[in-house]
Design a protein around this motif. Structure first.
Motif, mmCIF file in Angstrom:
data_model
loop_
_atom_site.group_PDB
_atom_site.id
_atom_site.type_symbol
_atom_site.label_atom_id
_atom_site.label_comp_id
_atom_site.label_asym_id
_atom_site.label_seq_id
_atom_site.Cartn_x
_atom_site.Cartn_y
_atom_site.Cartn_z
ATOM 1 N N ARG A 37 -11.539 7.796 -2.277
ATOM 2 C CA ARG A 37 -10.728 8.141 -3.448
ATOM 3 C C ARG A 37 -9.244 7.903 -3.197
ATOM 4 N N TYR A 38 -8.922 7.279 -2.061
ATOM 5 C CA TYR A 38 -7.517 7.135 -1.656
ATOM 6 C C TYR A 38 -6.709 6.349 -2.686
ATOM 7 N N ASN A 39 -7.211 5.183 -3.117
ATOM 8 C CA ASN A 39 -6.454 4.358 -4.063
ATOM 9 C C ASN A 39 -6.296 5.036 -5.418
ATOM 10 N N VAL A 41 -4.799 12.349 2.778
ATOM 11 C CA VAL A 41 -5.689 11.804 1.761
ATOM 12 C C VAL A 41 -6.439 10.596 2.306
ATOM 13 N N ALA A 42 -5.741 9.736 3.076
ATOM 14 C CA ALA A 42 -6.367 8.526 3.595
ATOM 15 C C ALA A 42 -7.518 8.836 4.537
ATOM 16 N N PRO A 79 -11.176 8.836 2.001
ATOM 17 C CA PRO A 79 -10.865 7.395 1.992
ATOM 18 C C PRO A 79 -11.380 6.667 0.747
ATOM 19 N N ASP A 135 0.027 11.736 2.465
ATOM 20 C CA ASP A 135 -0.608 10.423 2.321
ATOM 21 C C ASP A 135 -1.636 10.184 3.420
ATOM 22 N N ARG A 136 -1.293 10.513 4.655
ATOM 23 C CA ARG A 136 -2.233 10.343 5.781
ATOM 24 C C ARG A 136 -3.437 11.284 5.628
ATOM 25 N N MET A 177 -3.693 8.191 -4.578
ATOM 26 C CA MET A 177 -2.357 7.688 -4.252
ATOM 27 C C MET A 177 -2.110 6.383 -5.004
ATOM 28 N N SER A 231 -9.129 12.113 4.907
ATOM 29 C CA SER A 231 -10.116 13.071 4.395
ATOM 30 C C SER A 231 -10.874 12.563 3.177
ATOM 31 N N THR A 251 0.847 -1.185 0.000
ATOM 32 C CA THR A 251 0.000 0.000 0.000
ATOM 33 C C THR A 251 0.886 1.238 0.000
#
Length: 315
Positions: A137-139, A130-131, A135, A127-128, A142, A133, A63
């Motif tokens: 759209r995270y993949n 985006v994860a 989640p 990264d944190r 990032m 705020s 990840t």
């Protein structure tokens, strides 16, 4: 000592080697320093090597967060290796010497690794953010390609900021070649310059502002946004779980930038104090050792991956 290892060339003295004082004035402490550094370095190799290995072989750790963590471990491993073994060798010698080229090679490599880690810690904060705020759209945000580009940008920016002052600003010494330190630290070498240091100071200030305040400010802004996003999460248990994912990174950032600020930002004097040497040892040997311990001890995924690998090896 200051009359050794330099050559006359025209109207100036060209230094060919530096003499490192280290603990030469405290011979009784040399053996204790050697074995302490040996223990710290072995733990650093084992801890950071374990993180890199586990991220490489464990598919659940493929990840973005663990990709950045493995890069952080690689930087810590390289940084410790660039300084600690040489300090260990010098700790057993009285007034060891290091060549001019080797000294500046070590100084340049360490500066590059320090800058790269500053930028990488800023990327990990993003990264944190985006994860937490975004989640869902995270993949997408990032992706593997984005992560690789971000890490490459961090390494290239660090290389540019390291090489530019070395190539653009020639320096010269006045024959004084005694360095009151364990290794080629920029503050100790800077005190020996006899050339005009104004341009060098300006260039170093520009690099310092770019490499420390900018990433640190970005990290602080990211965590303010993270805090704002976490406060909107309900219930309280989910809020605590979301913020706990940032705990390890916050601890690492505090230790890393706190040490950097103490070493490089505070007013410099012409005399190198023993306290500066101790902080330098902490920075070179202890900080790279702490990072994998902080992440591994607090992270269930890393501990689960270690159990799987261990059980697989036993089978």
């Amino acid at each position: 000592l200051e009359e050794m290892n330099y050559q006359e060339s025209g109207n100036y003295t060209r230094v060919t080697e530096f003499v490192l004082l280290g603990l030469s004035t405290h011979p009784a402490s040399q053996s204790a320093l050697f074995w302490s550094l040996m223990f710290l370095y072995m733990v650093t190799l084992a801890g950071n090597g374990m993180i890199i290995f586990l991220v490489g072989v464990s598919s659940p750790l493929h990840t973005p967060m663990y990709f950045f963590l493995s890069n952080l471990s690689l930087l810590d491993l390289l940084f410790s290796t660039s300084a600690v073994p040489l300090i260990m060798v010098h700790s057993l010698q009285d007034f060891p010497t290091i060549s001019y080229r080797s000294c500046f090679a070590q100084l340049t490599i360490r500066a590059f690794l320090v800058l790269a880690e500053c930028f990488l810690l800023a990327i990990m904060a993003y990264d944190r953010f985006v994860a937490i705020s975004a989640p869902l759209r995270y993949n997408l945000v990032m992706s593997s390609r984005v992560c690789a580009v971000l890490v490459l940008a961090a390494w290239m920016a660090a290389l540019l900021l390291t090489v530019t002052p070395v190539l653009l600003l020639p320096i010269s010494f006045c024959g004084h070649n005694t360095v009151n330190h364990f290794s080629c630290e920029v503050q100790a070498i800077f005190k020996l310059l006899c050339s005009n240091t104004t341009s060098l100071e300006v260039m170093m200030m520009v690099c310092a502002v770019t490499s420390m305040p900018v990433p640190l400010s970005f990290i602080l802004i990211s965590y303010l946004c993270i805090l704002k996003a976490v406060l909107r999460i309900h219930p309280a248990e989910a809020r605590l779980k979301a913020f706990s994912t940032c705990g390890s990174h916050l601890v690492v950032v505090t230790i890393y930038f706190g040490t950097l600020i103490y070493i490089y930002v505070r007013p410099q004097t012409k005399k190198v104090e023993d306290g500066d040497k101790i902080v330098s040892i902490f920075y070179a040997a202890v900080t790279p050792m702490l990072n994998p311990l902080i992440y591994a001890l607090r992270n269930k995924d890393v501990k689960a991956a270690l159990r799987r690998v261990t059980c697989g090896a036993k089978s």
